[in-house]
Write an enzyme that holds these catalytic residues in place. Structure first.
Site, PDB file in Angstrom:
ATOM      1  N   CYS A 162       2.987  -6.035 -10.864  1.00 38.61           N
ATOM      2  CA  CYS A 162       1.972  -7.060 -10.624  1.00 38.61           C
ATOM      3  C   CYS A 162       0.971  -6.897 -11.750  1.00 38.61           C
ATOM      4  CB  CYS A 162       1.296  -6.865  -9.270  1.00 38.61           C
ATOM      5  SG  CYS A 162      -0.147  -7.933  -9.081  1.00 38.61           S
ATOM      6  N   CYS A 205      -2.918  -7.492 -10.445  1.00 32.72           N
ATOM      7  CA  CYS A 205      -3.627  -6.502  -9.619  1.00 32.72           C
ATOM      8  C   CYS A 205      -2.649  -5.422  -9.187  1.00 32.72           C
ATOM      9  CB  CYS A 205      -4.314  -7.174  -8.442  1.00 32.72           C
ATOM     10  SG  CYS A 205      -3.326  -8.413  -7.573  1.00 32.72           S
ATOM     11  N   SER A 206      -2.317  -5.355  -7.899  1.00 32.48           N
ATOM     12  CA  SER A 206      -1.414  -4.294  -7.447  1.00 32.48           C
ATOM     13  C   SER A 206      -0.533  -4.791  -6.313  1.00 32.48           C
ATOM     14  CB  SER A 206      -2.224  -3.080  -7.007  1.00 32.48           C
ATOM     15  OG  SER A 206      -3.146  -3.464  -5.994  1.00 32.48           O
ATOM     16  N   CYS A 207      -0.099  -6.052  -6.368  1.00 29.14           N
ATOM     17  CA  CYS A 207       0.782  -6.601  -5.340  1.00 29.14           C
ATOM     18  C   CYS A 207       2.051  -5.749  -5.257  1.00 29.14           C
ATOM     19  CB  CYS A 207       1.147  -8.051  -5.664  1.00 29.14           C
ATOM     20  SG  CYS A 207      -0.293  -9.137  -5.654  1.00 29.14           S
TER      21      CYS A 207
END
Lengths: 93, 211
Positions: free
Chosen positions: B110, B113-115
């Site tokens: 991702c 962000c941090s999906c």
């Protein structure tokens, strides 16, 4: 309702709104191919500010050749990158 | 990158105190404004903590031994997970499973962000959220594979999936050779967190039988 279908060639719109958006700049202006229509989802650019996300946006997985994204890509020309993009960021080629 | 570690005006490096205060402030505001209750937040945190890579490995090992289950998992991951008792919360993002084969190797990231498929794998590893991985894997995925000690033939297509929207991606690693007679339980031990992100292959059977 969805404007594009699998296999269609599209270009990602260029734009950096001052508000929330989920189309990374590294794919903007690049040409790819519709791999999948993922469904129709509320627009995150509205949801981010407490909006209702309407009109909902068709969401597509777009596949790019890595060499389209990076002129000096080191790997084989068959390598690709997939990313999910909402319809209002897609343009006809 | 500036010397104080504030790249792009974001990022407070390892300043845990900063993030902890920020999280507390946001939590207090969400509750005060009636967006959600403290109970909602704690329930969600418990839910995420109740999942770990072992849950993902269990599902994917089942897909290795049951080809029909694998087809259902690839076609509709959420229904297939339900078959094994994993009821993903309605609020969780959609889940898709991508299969690594002799011809195609998928890797997930991702960049925004941090999906991550938290609903089945729990929290992502720290490196997955770091700027180094997120910026390098889209530009030089084969370089990242090398850093993880993963060798891949040039004839295998590398496909990076950047989970930027409503879907999270779980990678089904290729079943290693020499695992024909193994039990589903032992097979699950070969499926690591790294292999479900796509930076590594599943472990070889020797690594399990030796222990």
């Amino acid at each position: 309702m969805a404007k594009y279908q699998r296999g269609d060639r599209v270009r990602i719109r260029v734009g950096v709104p001052p508000t929330h958006f989920r189309t990374p700049e590294y794919v903007q202006g690049k040409r790819g191919r519709v791999e999948t229509l993922c469904g129709v989802f509320p627009n995150p650019e509205s949801l981010a500010y407490g909006g209702d996300g309407l009109p909902a946006q068709p969401l597509y997985t777009i596949e790019f050749s890595q060499t389209e994204l990076w002129a000096n890509y080191k790997g084989p020309t068959t390598d690709t990158l997939l990313i999910d993009i909402y319809e209002h960021w897609l343009e006809n080629i | 990158m500036a010397e104080n570690g504030h790249e792009n005006g974001h990022g407070h490096g390892d300043n845990a105190e900063y993030y902890s205060l920020k999280a507390e402030a946001i939590q207090a505001l969400l509750i005060e404004k009636g967006v959600c209750t403290l109970d909602d937040i704690l329930t969600m945190a418990d839910r995420i903590d109740s999942r770990s890579p072992e849950d993902g490995a269990k599902v994917l090992a089942h897909a290795w031994v049951d080809p029909e289950y694998k087809q259902r998992l690839l076609a509709d991951a959420e229904s297939a997970l339900l078959e094994l008792g994993y009821d993903l919360p309605e609020t969780a993002p959609k889940l898709t499973v991508l299969e690594n084969t002799d011809d195609v190797h998928n890797m997930a990231v991702c960049t925004l962000c941090s999906c991550y498929p938290r609903a089945i794998l729990g929290r992502p590893p720290a490196w997955y959220k770091g700027l180094a991985y997120r910026s390098k894997v889209v530009v030089d995925p084969r370089g990242v594979l090398q850093e993880f000690g993963t060798e891949l033939d040039a004839a295998v297509q590398v496909r990076v999936i950047d989970s930027s929207a409503d879907f999270r991606y779980l990678i089904l690693p290729k079943r290693p050779a020499g695992t024909e007679g193994m039990s589903e339980e032992d097979l699950a031990k070969l499926i690591t967190q790294e292999s479900m992100i796509g930076v590594a292959q599943a472990l070889s059977p020797d690594s399990v039988t030796a222990s």
